[in-house]
Design a protein around this motif. Structure first.
Motif, PDB file in Angstrom:
ATOM      1  N   VAL A  33     -40.098  11.474  -5.291  1.00  0.00           N
ATOM      2  CA  VAL A  33     -40.146  11.832  -6.707  1.00  0.00           C
ATOM      3  C   VAL A  33     -40.965  10.776  -7.423  1.00  0.00           C
ATOM      4  CG1 VAL A  33     -37.940  13.038  -6.721  1.00  0.00           C
ATOM      5  CG2 VAL A  33     -37.996  10.630  -7.246  1.00  0.00           C
ATOM      6  N   SER A  34     -41.275  11.043  -8.656  1.00  0.00           N
ATOM      7  CA  SER A  34     -42.046  10.104  -9.451  1.00  0.00           C
ATOM      8  C   SER A  34     -41.209   9.653 -10.640  1.00  0.00           C
ATOM      9  CB  SER A  34     -43.330  10.773  -9.929  1.00  0.00           C
ATOM     10  OG  SER A  34     -44.054   9.899 -10.748  1.00  0.00           O
ATOM     11  N   ILE A  35     -41.053   8.353 -10.788  1.00  0.00           N
ATOM     12  CA  ILE A  35     -40.334   7.779 -11.918  1.00  0.00           C
ATOM     13  C   ILE A  35     -41.332   6.960 -12.723  1.00  0.00           C
ATOM     14  CG2 ILE A  35     -38.464   6.264 -12.663  1.00  0.00           C
ATOM     15  CD1 ILE A  35     -37.089   6.821 -10.005  1.00  0.00           C
ATOM     16  N   VAL A  91     -41.450   7.362  -5.736  1.00  0.00           N
ATOM     17  CA  VAL A  91     -40.261   6.725  -5.159  1.00  0.00           C
ATOM     18  C   VAL A  91     -39.768   7.616  -4.024  1.00  0.00           C
ATOM     19  CG1 VAL A  91     -37.932   5.888  -5.632  1.00  0.00           C
ATOM     20  CG2 VAL A  91     -39.666   5.765  -7.409  1.00  0.00           C
ATOM     21  N   GLN A  92     -39.372   6.989  -2.917  1.00  0.00           N
ATOM     22  CA  GLN A  92     -38.907   7.755  -1.770  1.00  0.00           C
ATOM     23  C   GLN A  92     -37.538   7.264  -1.331  1.00  0.00           C
ATOM     24  OE1 GLN A  92     -41.868   7.357   1.258  1.00  0.00           O
ATOM     25  NE2 GLN A  92     -43.279   8.764   0.288  1.00  0.00           N
ATOM     26  N   ARG A 108     -33.396  10.493  -3.917  1.00  0.00           N
ATOM     27  CA  ARG A 108     -32.279  11.435  -3.822  1.00  0.00           C
ATOM     28  C   ARG A 108     -31.334  11.279  -5.017  1.00  0.00           C
ATOM     29  NH1 ARG A 108     -30.739  16.223  -1.699  1.00  0.00           N
ATOM     30  NH2 ARG A 108     -28.492  16.267  -1.675  1.00  0.00           N
ATOM     31  N   ILE A 109     -31.039  10.043  -5.397  1.00  0.00           N
ATOM     32  CA  ILE A 109     -30.154   9.779  -6.539  1.00  0.00           C
ATOM     33  C   ILE A 109     -30.772  10.320  -7.824  1.00  0.00           C
ATOM     34  CG2 ILE A 109     -29.177   7.945  -7.993  1.00  0.00           C
ATOM     35  CD1 ILE A 109     -28.829   6.317  -5.385  1.00  0.00           C
ATOM     36  N   VAL A 110     -32.068  10.092  -8.003  1.00  0.00           N
ATOM     37  CA  VAL A 110     -32.759  10.574  -9.205  1.00  0.00           C
ATOM     38  C   VAL A 110     -32.716  12.094  -9.261  1.00  0.00           C
ATOM     39  CG1 VAL A 110     -35.020  10.774 -10.332  1.00  0.00           C
ATOM     40  CG2 VAL A 110     -34.245   8.557  -9.462  1.00  0.00           C
ATOM     41  N   ALA A 132     -30.415  17.035 -11.562  1.00  0.00           N
ATOM     42  CA  ALA A 132     -29.783  18.344 -11.390  1.00  0.00           C
ATOM     43  C   ALA A 132     -28.453  18.412 -12.136  1.00  0.00           C
ATOM     44  CB  ALA A 132     -29.574  18.634  -9.903  1.00  0.00           C
ATOM     45  N   ILE A 133     -27.677  17.346 -12.067  1.00  0.00           N
ATOM     46  CA  ILE A 133     -26.385  17.300 -12.773  1.00  0.00           C
ATOM     47  C   ILE A 133     -26.602  17.378 -14.278  1.00  0.00           C
ATOM     48  CG2 ILE A 133     -24.416  15.809 -13.296  1.00  0.00           C
ATOM     49  CD1 ILE A 133     -24.644  14.799 -10.356  1.00  0.00           C
TER      50      ILE A 133
END
Length: 61
Positions: A3-5, A10-11, A16-18, A23-24
């Motif tokens: 993903v991109s922050i 970021v991998q 996964r946390i992001v 999603a939450i």
């Protein structure tokens, strides 16, 4: 998984946390929107409630 922050890719676990947190947050926001769309009277009641900050804004001239 990647993903991109802030434009930085970021991998792994952080990615996964992001994604999980996103999603939450989206699910919670959609639930809030749907709750208010399904019960417009509730919106009116909430708007008519006095603000907890109104006591600080009571200015007399």
């Amino acid at each position: 998984m990647s993903v991109s922050i802030g434009g930085v890719p970021v991998q792994g676990v952080v990615a996964r946390i992001v994604q999980d947190n996103k999603a939450i947050a989206e699910q919670a926001l959609n639930e809030m929107i749907n709750k208010h769309k399904d019960d417009p009277a509730r919106i009116i009641k909430e708007i008519q409630q006095p603000s907890p900050f109104s006591q600080f804004l009571d200015i007399e001239i």
